[in-house]
Design a protein around this motif. Sequence first.
Motif, PDB file in Angstrom:
ATOM      1  N   SER A  41      13.089  13.881  15.670  1.00  0.00           N
ATOM      2  CA  SER A  41      12.135  15.000  15.005  1.00  0.00           C
ATOM      3  C   SER A  41      11.069  14.856  16.226  1.00  0.00           C
ATOM      4  O   SER A  41      10.116  15.193  16.168  1.00  0.00           O
ATOM      5  CB  SER A  41      11.997  14.280  13.607  1.00  0.00           C
ATOM      6  OG  SER A  41      13.275  14.961  12.318  1.00  0.00           O
ATOM      7  N   GLU A  83      10.635  20.203  10.087  1.00  0.00           N
ATOM      8  CA  GLU A  83      12.002  18.762   9.160  1.00  0.00           C
ATOM      9  C   GLU A  83      10.885  19.233   7.740  1.00  0.00           C
ATOM     10  O   GLU A  83       9.768  18.876   7.758  1.00  0.00           O
ATOM     11  CB  GLU A  83      11.569  17.434   9.818  1.00  0.00           C
ATOM     12  CG  GLU A  83      12.996  16.672   8.410  1.00  0.00           C
ATOM     13  CD  GLU A  83      13.620  15.258   9.913  1.00  0.00           C
ATOM     14  OE1 GLU A  83      11.864  15.073  10.568  1.00  0.00           O
ATOM     15  OE2 GLU A  83      14.070  14.920   9.708  1.00  0.00           O
ATOM     16  N   ASP A 159      13.705  22.426  13.018  1.00  0.00           N
ATOM     17  CA  ASP A 159      14.511  20.670  12.900  1.00  0.00           C
ATOM     18  C   ASP A 159      14.476  21.045  11.495  1.00  0.00           C
ATOM     19  O   ASP A 159      14.066  21.429  10.306  1.00  0.00           O
ATOM     20  CB  ASP A 159      13.017  19.751  12.574  1.00  0.00           C
ATOM     21  CG  ASP A 159      13.323  18.682  12.657  1.00  0.00           C
ATOM     22  OD1 ASP A 159      14.322  18.094  12.908  1.00  0.00           O
ATOM     23  OD2 ASP A 159      12.573  17.549  13.346  1.00  0.00           O
ATOM     24  N   GLU A 160      15.948  20.318  11.801  1.00  0.00           N
ATOM     25  CA  GLU A 160      17.332  20.330   9.999  1.00  0.00           C
ATOM     26  C   GLU A 160      17.068  21.693   9.925  1.00  0.00           C
ATOM     27  O   GLU A 160      16.893  21.546   8.070  1.00  0.00           O
ATOM     28  CB  GLU A 160      16.520  19.553  10.142  1.00  0.00           C
ATOM     29  CG  GLU A 160      16.498  18.102  10.333  1.00  0.00           C
ATOM     30  CD  GLU A 160      18.250  17.238  10.680  1.00  0.00           C
ATOM     31  OE1 GLU A 160      19.238  17.829  10.502  1.00  0.00           O
ATOM     32  OE2 GLU A 160      17.989  16.049  10.970  1.00  0.00           O
TER      33      GLU A 160
END
Length: 234
Positions: A41, A83, A159-160
Amino acid sequence: MLSVENLQLQYSNIPVIQDVSFRVQKGEIVALIGGNGSGKSTIMKGLSGILIPIAGRVIFEKEDITKSDAHKKVAMGISLIPEGRRLFPNLSVFKNLLLGAYLTKDKEEIAKRLDYIYGIFPILQDRISQKASTLSGGEQQMLAIGRGLMSKPRFLMLDEPSWGIAPKLVDKIFSVINDIRRDGVTVLLVEQDVQEALEICDRAYVIQTGRVVMEGQGSELLKSDMIQKAFLGL
Ligand SMILES: Nc1ncnc2c1ncn2[C@@H]1O[C@H](COP(=O)(O)OP(=O)(O)O)[C@@H](O)[C@H]1O
Ligand SMILES: [Mg+2]
């Protein structure tokens, strides 16, 4: 399209990314994989302008953007879906989407982008006036991706994206990532679900304690002993 050279990043004097280099070619899906806290991240924050690198270079389409701020990067076609989604919980789905297009004043262009997003995620159109906080986890992730696409990026960082989402929606999210790439967007993906990430990506880099320790084609990494032991529980 993107070249990251010897990047170093830190939080108030605590170094996190020591020396990371990687490349993303136009049209690729490239994944960054690595354990919790390995710095994935942080790299995304460094590329989106949330964090300014202390050393190294980031070159985007031949331009040095190492120290450019987040607004400049959005204007250049770089978008981050962070994220944890970072939606505005008390604003409607519609307002959240509009905020993604904050650099555009052209109403027709905004309407076109909204149509594109409703085409990918019809559920967002059904929920248009609902507060973001009332959506399910999967719907919130769709909204976060939709908002990220409202700036019409050419380079999208996720991100994720599968974090906190029901399994059947995870498939939908990954199939959408493929569709987005097919529509001409280059993708940099950080993903906890290493199996899914290596299946969808062209190439991947493995990050460990702030460094790249391995790289290769997704299909090759899926077969690697190190990856199978460290990430796939095989
Ligand atoms: N805002 C912050 N301030 C200080 N340290 C942070 C901050 N965010 C992350 N870190 C630290 O940086 C390291 C990398 O974190 P992160 O990039 O979030 O890892 P990953 O995304 O791979 O799980 C971790 O040790 C984490 O504790
Ligand atoms: Mg992370």
